[in-house]
Design a protein around this motif. Sequence first.
Motif, PDB file in Angstrom:
ATOM      1  N   LYS A 199       0.862  -1.188   0.000  1.00 48.39           N
ATOM      2  CA  LYS A 199       0.000   0.000   0.000  1.00 48.39           C
ATOM      3  C   LYS A 199       0.888   1.224   0.000  1.00 48.39           C
ATOM      4  O   LYS A 199       1.887   1.294   0.706  1.00 48.39           O
ATOM      5  CB  LYS A 199      -0.853   0.002   1.275  1.00 48.39           C
ATOM      6  CG  LYS A 199      -2.102   0.838   1.124  1.00 48.39           C
ATOM      7  CD  LYS A 199      -3.212   0.407   2.058  1.00 48.39           C
ATOM      8  CE  LYS A 199      -2.873   0.643   3.491  1.00 48.39           C
ATOM      9  NZ  LYS A 199      -4.051   1.183   4.214  1.00 48.39           N
ATOM     10  N   ALA A 200       0.531   2.176  -0.771  1.00 50.18           N
ATOM     11  CA  ALA A 200       1.274   3.442  -0.737  1.00 50.18           C
ATOM     12  C   ALA A 200       0.328   4.564  -1.140  1.00 50.18           C
ATOM     13  O   ALA A 200      -0.677   4.340  -1.826  1.00 50.18           O
ATOM     14  CB  ALA A 200       2.452   3.382  -1.697  1.00 50.18           C
ATOM     15  N   GLN A 201       0.685   5.739  -0.723  1.00 46.86           N
ATOM     16  CA  GLN A 201      -0.177   6.887  -1.022  1.00 46.86           C
ATOM     17  C   GLN A 201       0.491   7.864  -1.979  1.00 46.86           C
ATOM     18  O   GLN A 201       1.666   8.149  -1.860  1.00 46.86           O
ATOM     19  CB  GLN A 201      -0.470   7.638   0.272  1.00 46.86           C
ATOM     20  CG  GLN A 201      -1.846   7.415   0.800  1.00 46.86           C
ATOM     21  CD  GLN A 201      -2.221   8.452   1.815  1.00 46.86           C
ATOM     22  OE1 GLN A 201      -1.468   9.398   2.036  1.00 46.86           O
ATOM     23  NE2 GLN A 201      -3.357   8.282   2.430  1.00 46.86           N
ATOM     24  N   VAL A 202      -0.288   8.351  -2.884  1.00 47.85           N
ATOM     25  CA  VAL A 202       0.212   9.393  -3.788  1.00 47.85           C
ATOM     26  C   VAL A 202      -0.727  10.580  -3.628  1.00 47.85           C
ATOM     27  O   VAL A 202      -1.938  10.420  -3.554  1.00 47.85           O
ATOM     28  CB  VAL A 202       0.181   8.891  -5.248  1.00 47.85           C
ATOM     29  CG1 VAL A 202       0.343  10.049  -6.214  1.00 47.85           C
ATOM     30  CG2 VAL A 202       1.257   7.848  -5.468  1.00 47.85           C
ATOM     31  N   GLN A 203      -0.142  11.757  -3.559  1.00 50.28           N
ATOM     32  CA  GLN A 203      -1.001  12.911  -3.340  1.00 50.28           C
ATOM     33  C   GLN A 203      -1.133  13.775  -4.600  1.00 50.28           C
ATOM     34  O   GLN A 203      -0.134  14.084  -5.260  1.00 50.28           O
ATOM     35  CB  GLN A 203      -0.420  13.758  -2.216  1.00 50.28           C
ATOM     36  CG  GLN A 203      -1.428  14.742  -1.677  1.00 50.28           C
ATOM     37  CD  GLN A 203      -0.809  15.692  -0.673  1.00 50.28           C
ATOM     38  OE1 GLN A 203       0.401  15.844  -0.611  1.00 50.28           O
ATOM     39  NE2 GLN A 203      -1.644  16.323   0.114  1.00 50.28           N
ATOM     40  N   LEU A 204      -2.384  14.126  -4.902  1.00 48.30           N
ATOM     41  CA  LEU A 204      -2.616  15.020  -6.024  1.00 48.30           C
ATOM     42  C   LEU A 204      -3.142  16.329  -5.459  1.00 48.30           C
ATOM     43  O   LEU A 204      -4.071  16.331  -4.667  1.00 48.30           O
ATOM     44  CB  LEU A 204      -3.689  14.467  -6.972  1.00 48.30           C
ATOM     45  CG  LEU A 204      -3.443  13.157  -7.676  1.00 48.30           C
ATOM     46  CD1 LEU A 204      -4.664  12.826  -8.537  1.00 48.30           C
ATOM     47  CD2 LEU A 204      -2.218  13.247  -8.562  1.00 48.30           C
ATOM     48  N   ILE A 205      -2.534  17.427  -5.875  1.00 50.70           N
ATOM     49  CA  ILE A 205      -3.060  18.724  -5.457  1.00 50.70           C
ATOM     50  C   ILE A 205      -3.437  19.495  -6.714  1.00 50.70           C
ATOM     51  O   ILE A 205      -2.577  19.761  -7.564  1.00 50.70           O
ATOM     52  CB  ILE A 205      -2.004  19.520  -4.672  1.00 50.70           C
ATOM     53  CG1 ILE A 205      -1.509  18.692  -3.496  1.00 50.70           C
ATOM     54  CG2 ILE A 205      -2.613  20.821  -4.185  1.00 50.70           C
ATOM     55  CD1 ILE A 205      -0.385  19.358  -2.744  1.00 50.70           C
ATOM     56  N   ASN A 232      -5.654   9.759 -12.282  1.00 48.06           N
ATOM     57  CA  ASN A 232      -6.215   8.514 -11.768  1.00 48.06           C
ATOM     58  C   ASN A 232      -6.084   7.393 -12.776  1.00 48.06           C
ATOM     59  O   ASN A 232      -5.769   6.248 -12.430  1.00 48.06           O
ATOM     60  CB  ASN A 232      -7.694   8.711 -11.404  1.00 48.06           C
ATOM     61  CG  ASN A 232      -7.840   9.285 -10.014  1.00 48.06           C
ATOM     62  OD1 ASN A 232      -7.060   8.967  -9.126  1.00 48.06           O
ATOM     63  ND2 ASN A 232      -8.825  10.125  -9.821  1.00 48.06           N
ATOM     64  N   ILE A 251      -2.471   6.238 -12.885  1.00 44.95           N
ATOM     65  CA  ILE A 251      -2.132   5.438 -11.722  1.00 44.95           C
ATOM     66  C   ILE A 251      -2.801   4.077 -11.785  1.00 44.95           C
ATOM     67  O   ILE A 251      -2.201   3.045 -11.426  1.00 44.95           O
ATOM     68  CB  ILE A 251      -2.492   6.203 -10.435  1.00 44.95           C
ATOM     69  CG1 ILE A 251      -1.587   7.436 -10.336  1.00 44.95           C
ATOM     70  CG2 ILE A 251      -2.340   5.316  -9.223  1.00 44.95           C
ATOM     71  CD1 ILE A 251      -1.868   8.307  -9.158  1.00 44.95           C
TER      72      ILE A 251
END
Lengths: 368, 246, 373
Positions: free
Chosen positions: A113-119, A136, A139
């Motif tokens: 599991k890992a998180q990617v941040q979109l701003i 999205n 990814i």
Amino acid sequence: MKQFLAFVKKEFYHVFRDRKTVLMLFGLPIVQIVLFGFALSNEIKNTRIVVCDYARDAASQELITKMEVNRNFEVERSLMSQQQLEAAFKTGDIKMAVVFPANLNSDLQHLHKAQVQLIADASDPNTATTLTSYMNTIIASYQRDLLGDNPIPYQVVPEIRMLYNPELKGAFNFVPGVMALVLMLVCVMMTSVSIVREKEKGTMEVLLVSPFNPVFVIISKAIPYFVLSVVNLVIILLLSVYLLGMPINGNIFLLFGESALLIITAISLGLLVSNSTDSQQSAMLISIMVMMLPTMIFTGFMFPIENMPVPLQVISNVVPAKWYYIIVKAIMIKGLGFSAIWKETLILVGMNVLLLVVNIRKFKTRLA
Amino acid sequence: MDVVIKTEKLTKRYGDFIAANELTMDVYAGEIFGFLGANGAGKTTAMRMLCGLSLPSSGKATIAGYDIYKETEEIKKHIGYMSQKFSLYEDLTVRENIRFFGGIYGLPVRELKEKSEALLETLGLEKEAKTLVAALPLGWKQKLAFSVAVLHEPKIVFLDEPTGGVDPVTRRQFWDLIYAAADRGITIFVTTHYMDEAEYCNRISMMVDGVIKALDTPANLKKQYNAASMDDVFYELARGAKRKAD
Amino acid sequence: MRTLRFLLRKEFLQIFRNKALLPIIFMAPVLQLIILPLAADYEVKNISIAIVDHDHSSYSRELTAKITASGYFRLSSYTATFEEAMKQIESDKADLILEIPKGFEKNLVRENKQQLFVAINAINGTKAGLGGAYLSTILASYNADLRTQLLPPARFSAAPVVEVTSSNWYNRHLNYRFFMVPGILVVLVTMVASYMCSLNIVKEKEAGTIEQINVTPIRKYHFILGKLIPFWVIGMFMFSVGLFGVGWGIYDIIPAGSIALLYGFLAVYLVALLGFGLLLSTYSETQQQAMSLAFFFMMIFMLMSGLFTPVDSMPDWSKAIANCSPVTYFIEVTRMIILKGSTFADVKYHFLAIVGFAIFFNTWAVLNYRKTN
């Protein structure tokens, strides 16, 4: 009859001697087609996004490569702090930031599991939504790659077919709208101004005193603009077919017939405007201020009508261009016949009759 | 006598066409100078030059002592103008028009107020002070326009067919105003088609085909051309004109 | 300056006395500003879907339920044949068709794979794309649910998952009104200021009243200022009514940035715009000509300004043209200041551009305008 033709001839001279107006009358549709066909688009292209890559590993590299492959945006790599990001957003330099945390790859491998941040810069919600959606998708595609050779059981696969416009060309949506817009605006504006000008100058009285039925006077004023609009229509069609690749799948005579109906509606509207005001300035301002934006918006080619709050949807029903837009799409793109559009046609005819009645009433009270 | 308008071979050319050809004349202070000519003779061109509206192609002239080429702004300050086509703003009231024109000619506020009240009284328009000019009958408009044109006591006032379309009684009253202004020392430079008005002038000039063909008092002209009235003088002079109306 | 004062008084009197004009200048824009942002929304919702179910199994019904419950789609019809569904598309009652083949449930379990057929009305490409994307997302989710149902629950998923968190800055709820209101306001003010100004001047030209002005001591620059200043004031006023009355009062748009900066820009922008109106008037003899020219340019400016479609998406040649219009810059600046709180440093190039336009248009116009010929 001969005298009527004399009137018509005079009106033609009036129109064509004014070169600047003619420039507008013919130039505008051409410009619009070119713009809508080539320049204006809701697609997101050439947007700058910044990637803050704290991971610098195989995973982030893979993702960045996928992003760079997508021609729609320019990827810039830079490690920016919150403040720097804010500054970059504020100058409008970048529209989105993607943040990869450190240990992206190892997290994926070991923690699964890992998180990617979109701003996203949501001041333009459209761009923000689309960019987010693109990201999205990228990814998701990366995720599928990660799954690799594990065959997924129970796959439900959609097979998608695009009807009428397989290449998703924006022109298909815009061109009928541009047709509606141009025919409406030009006719209403020019007819109303032309009649009011005679009123202002006082020459209307001269015409009314002549032995001819005022109705013929009015018709003679409308005819040049009718002819002009038909020519405009031909130009627009030629441009859209040969330049933009639009089809004319249905009956072209039906198309012209319906267009004639719209032109007459627009002319009647112009007549209504001219009956309601005494100065050219007002006639022009009403045509432009009151008609332009609403026609553009309520026709439904820029923004979908179903999105609008219900009261506005009701208002859109009053705009003749909206019905014409539906009709043109049906004929040109879907290739349907009269049976499919008889309802819309009837509505347009009804509008015409109504306008005619109102106009006659108003005209009579003026003369009385 | 003071010369308020002095021109020497004043010419206006449009390409090959010479609209006004070497006009030479002197106009004296306080005189009523009639500027006549058939349509197309070049009257309007000449007048526009004298008013500073158009630059001459050649020749010399001074208006109220100011040079026609180099001092047009000064000229404008010292002249008044009234034309048949337009003089007052129809969508402003009587008082607003007076105040506007008086103001732009530099009348100080208090003087302006006094003069407007006086003017309204003279013309009998006190009750109409707040009426839009558009609502006034033509004759009143003309009289008001003239009065506004001389409100700032200019040296010269140019009148371009001021009494067109107006009934004889009103015309008479108009000329009373003109006499009053001339008595105050204002030079009147008037163009007209009414030959009886030509008789009211101190001196007349006639333009034909761009040239001044005659310049003298009405009496002398009638003698010279053996005419009973100015009408006949006009006819004699204009008959041979080659140019048609503008 | 005295002269100017008297001139301005006259101009204002004339403008406000024109009873027909006032409602158009004030009411129509306000009304449009209220109504149009409500209409201008690109978000894709309420897509109509026609489902053709040849299977009538529990799976197909589950899928249908999932689709209708998603909130993205409205079910326009649930029929047995594709032809009926096509009719829905032809009459614009449905935007897309989902066809579930016969034996869907049975074959999925047996053969591990099944195809669903989707036909989308692609006349509106954007809508079609998004509609397809939404449907695919729902199908994928349905697929995942199905898999969890069918596979032994104890199975530990070895597949790594990338979680995406997205945040939207400046407009958390992706509210379209925030985006559209400033833009429409700018366009409305632009239209009024430039049309009215150029029409006003040409009207005087047509009526011949300019000659009268020419004979008086009123200088060239007095006359021009006398024409520009009233509309500058009107433009400022309109913008304020729009920003505070409608933007703040009705749409709750509170500018994030400096209002002083916004007004500073507005002031210069109006000068540029009015200069443009003045320029057009010097090329027109009649009101109709002025109107035609103004309309032509306004249309182009408006379409290319980024109001409806992003400037970034344009091909280079088109971007160059867009950058020749002051409207493009001002719309961007307005949005930046109101939504993002951008400061002067952020918009200084825009400022230079608008100042440049102001100087350019006004100089050209003044040179053109000749009092004495």
